[in-house]
Scaffold this active site. Structure first.
Site, PDB file in Angstrom:
ATOM      1  N   HIS A 489       0.830  -1.206   0.000  1.00  0.00           N
ATOM      2  CA  HIS A 489       0.000   0.000   0.000  1.00  0.00           C
ATOM      3  C   HIS A 489       0.860   1.250   0.000  1.00  0.00           C
ATOM      4  O   HIS A 489       0.614   2.192   0.753  1.00  0.00           O
ATOM      5  CB  HIS A 489      -0.929   0.010   1.226  1.00  0.00           C
ATOM      6  N   TYR A 490       1.873   1.306  -0.834  1.00  0.00           N
ATOM      7  CA  TYR A 490       2.715   2.493  -0.856  1.00  0.00           C
ATOM      8  C   TYR A 490       2.028   3.621  -1.630  1.00  0.00           C
ATOM      9  O   TYR A 490       1.208   3.392  -2.519  1.00  0.00           O
ATOM     10  CB  TYR A 490       4.096   2.182  -1.445  1.00  0.00           C
TER      11      TYR A 490
END
Length: 551
Positions: A489-490
């Site tokens: 989830h960058y």
């Protein structure tokens, strides 16, 4: 004690059903798989130069809904560096989730592997549909704090309409099976209240979220949203690696440069130009890694840094690649005493302390000794069932770094996420892992323990279990640091207010916008794919509205 014959029969029935369901699914050829060839071409077939109203770089989670929306009114080109998901069974069914990630080092894999300087393996989507074609499928709308702190003056009706547009096509209510039901009940025993049932909203407590896997376990990625398109206005080119944004200077003094098109290379090494016409724009939807990388390679970024790479500076924009984040994941995995169904993220516990608890169960082919609990089905390998509980945090606040590794766009940049550098992130991790411990101690987890000869029950862990003394903050903090991994989830790298304005236009460059998670000042809180898909639709509608008003 259960008779051995009954135990074996239970296993046989389970694996026979799984095998039969796989055969049934394999016979289903939906409209998407049958018709994608009508609007997708290989980059080798693209002419040397062609003009469009909008060029979208990246056919991923944001790029696909953006293209589908704009194609209703304009001629649109999508350039995707990977191939198509349809026909790849590992991509298209949830059973292949881990296989795709395990094969991410392969040259032609739909997921591209990279390892951050923190030493944590990661991956990014490299296929039409982007990371929505290789993820765990969980769908949940952004928390309210995202909209309040994003730096965008959102039209909330349009936001809601955009979410619903996505959900009508590709979002389903999951059917909970053994492990997910056990986790749901365990979260409630652990005090993660209230129980909210099935909801697509981000709400504190325990809930069942949406999924992009249908009842047959088939994935419906952002690529499926392309079937909202006006196909006569849409061209999608796959295996197209965009190397540079083309820009031109305006004739009058003091004016900004304008994006006029892009250069991309096909798999045979030949270069092609795609150009915008009239009031058209180049729209970057290459993701939190691909977008800042392409800006830098095009000469848009920090002047001194670009000069150190001998990249001609087209526009000094110091915050490109800055404020880069990844959400840490910490988890425990067990081998249960019975087979479990394949399930990816369905149930989530959202705690007031800033931690989210999620779960998955995976059926993995496994070469095991004959004396294990796993059985051999006809013409099948042994299977290992692994059940996982994981914790992620809201935020994060720890800021990472981003730099080029090469001037070749195909080479991953160098990233460091600095997990837990901010002590608030570490505190939230400790809270989350303690909640995992509370769930494991619940009576709902008893059926997932093995019974020894004395009648005692215990878990069989794969990897490190939680520390015995979970009251000791330093012990739990050490566990967080030792077991940190990614949950993919960058975000960040081209933030609103620093690289783009409130309409996602790049500062100082005309006809260039960024439409993806690289613009997010804060995380959506939950898994981001719902918000990124909404963003693609939302910006597409905004652009159409602007053009109708003559802006």
């Amino acid at each position: 004690m259960r008779k051995p014959t009954v135990f074996v029969l239970r296993h046989l029935l389970f694996f026979s059903f799984t095998f039969f369901a796989t055969i049934v699914r394999s016979q289903q050829i939906p409209r998407q798989e049958a018709n994608y060839r009508s609007f997708v071409i290989n980059a080798t077939r693209f002419p040397s130069e062609e003009y469009f109203d909008y060029i979208i770089v990246g056919g991923g989670t944001a790029g696909c809904p953006l293209a589908a929306t704009l194609s209703r009114a304009f001629r649109v080109l999508v350039l995707e560096r990977g191939g198509v998901p349809y026909g790849d069974r590992n991509v298209m069914f949830q059973e292949g989730f881990l296989t795709v990630l395990a094969d991410a080092d392969a040259y032609d894999s739909p997921a591209q592997a990279f390892t951050s300087e923190d030493g944590v393996p990661n991956s990014r989507g490299r296929v039409l549909g982007g990371s929505s074609a290789v993820n765990a499928g969980f769908y949940s709308r952004a928390e309210e704090g995202f909209f309040a702190n994003s730096g965008i003056n959102w039209d909330r009706k349009m936001v809601n309409d955009s979410f619903e547009w996505v959900e009508r096509k590709i979002v389903f209510r999951p059917e909970l099976k053994t492990w997910q039901m056990g986790v749901r009940d365990g979260l409630q025993e652990a005090g993660v209240d209230p129980y909210n049932g099935f909801t697509l909203d981000h709400t504190t407590g325990t809930k069942i979220g949406g999924t992009i896997f249908d009842s047959f376990g088939r994935r419906h990625s952002a690529a499926d949203l392309l079937f909202y398109s006006r196909l006569s206005n849409l061209k999608i080119v796959v295996y197209a690696s965009v190397e540079k944004i083309l820009m031109a200077s305006n004739s009058y003094p003091g004016s900004h440069k304008s994006a006029t098109g892009v250069v991309f290379r096909d798999r045979r090494g030949r270069c092609h130009n795609a150009m915008v016409r009239g009031n058209g724009e180049v729209l970057l939807s290459a993701g939190a890694i691909g977008t800042p990388q392409l800006l830098m390679l095009s000469g848009i970024g920090p002047r001194n840094y670009l000069s150190s790479w001998r990249i001609p500076v087209a526009h000094d924009l110091p915050y490109v690649g800055k404020f880069f984040y990844d959400n840490p994941r910490n988890s425990i995995s067990i081998v249960p005493p019975m087979p479990l169904e394949q399930s990816l993220i369905q149930v989530v516990g959202i705690t007031p302390s800033g931690a989210y608890i999620e779960a998955a169960s995976n059926v993995i082919p496994f070469a095991a000794p004959a004396r294990t609990v796993f059985i051999r089905t006809p013409s099948s390998p042994l299977y290992l069932t692994v059940a996982t509980l994981m914790s992620k945090i809201n935020g994060p606040l720890s800021i990472g770094s981003f730099s080029l590794a090469s001037t070749d766009v195909r080479v991953n940049p160098i990233v460091r996420f600095n997990y837990f550098h901010n002590p608030v992130d570490l505190e939230k991790c400790v809270n989350g892992t303690r909640t995992i411990g509370d769930v494991l101690r619940s009576s709902s987890m008893d059926e997932f323990k093995f019974r020894d000869g004395l009648g005692n029950r215990e878990f069989r862990f794969i990897g490190p279990p939680l520390p015995a003394d979970q009251s000791n903050f330093e012990v739990m903090a050490d566990f967080c640091r030792r077991t940190v991994s990614t949950i993919w989830h960058y975000h960040g790298g081209c933030l609103v207010g620093k690289v783009v304005d409130g309409d996602f236009r790049v500062f100082g460059i005309n006809s260039l916008r960024i439409v993806d998670g690289s613009t997010f000042v804060v995380s959506p809180g939950t898994n981001p794919q719902a918000t990124v898909m909404m963003l693609g639709r939302y910006v597409g509608l905004k652009i159409i509205r602007e053009r109708m008003k003559g802006k």
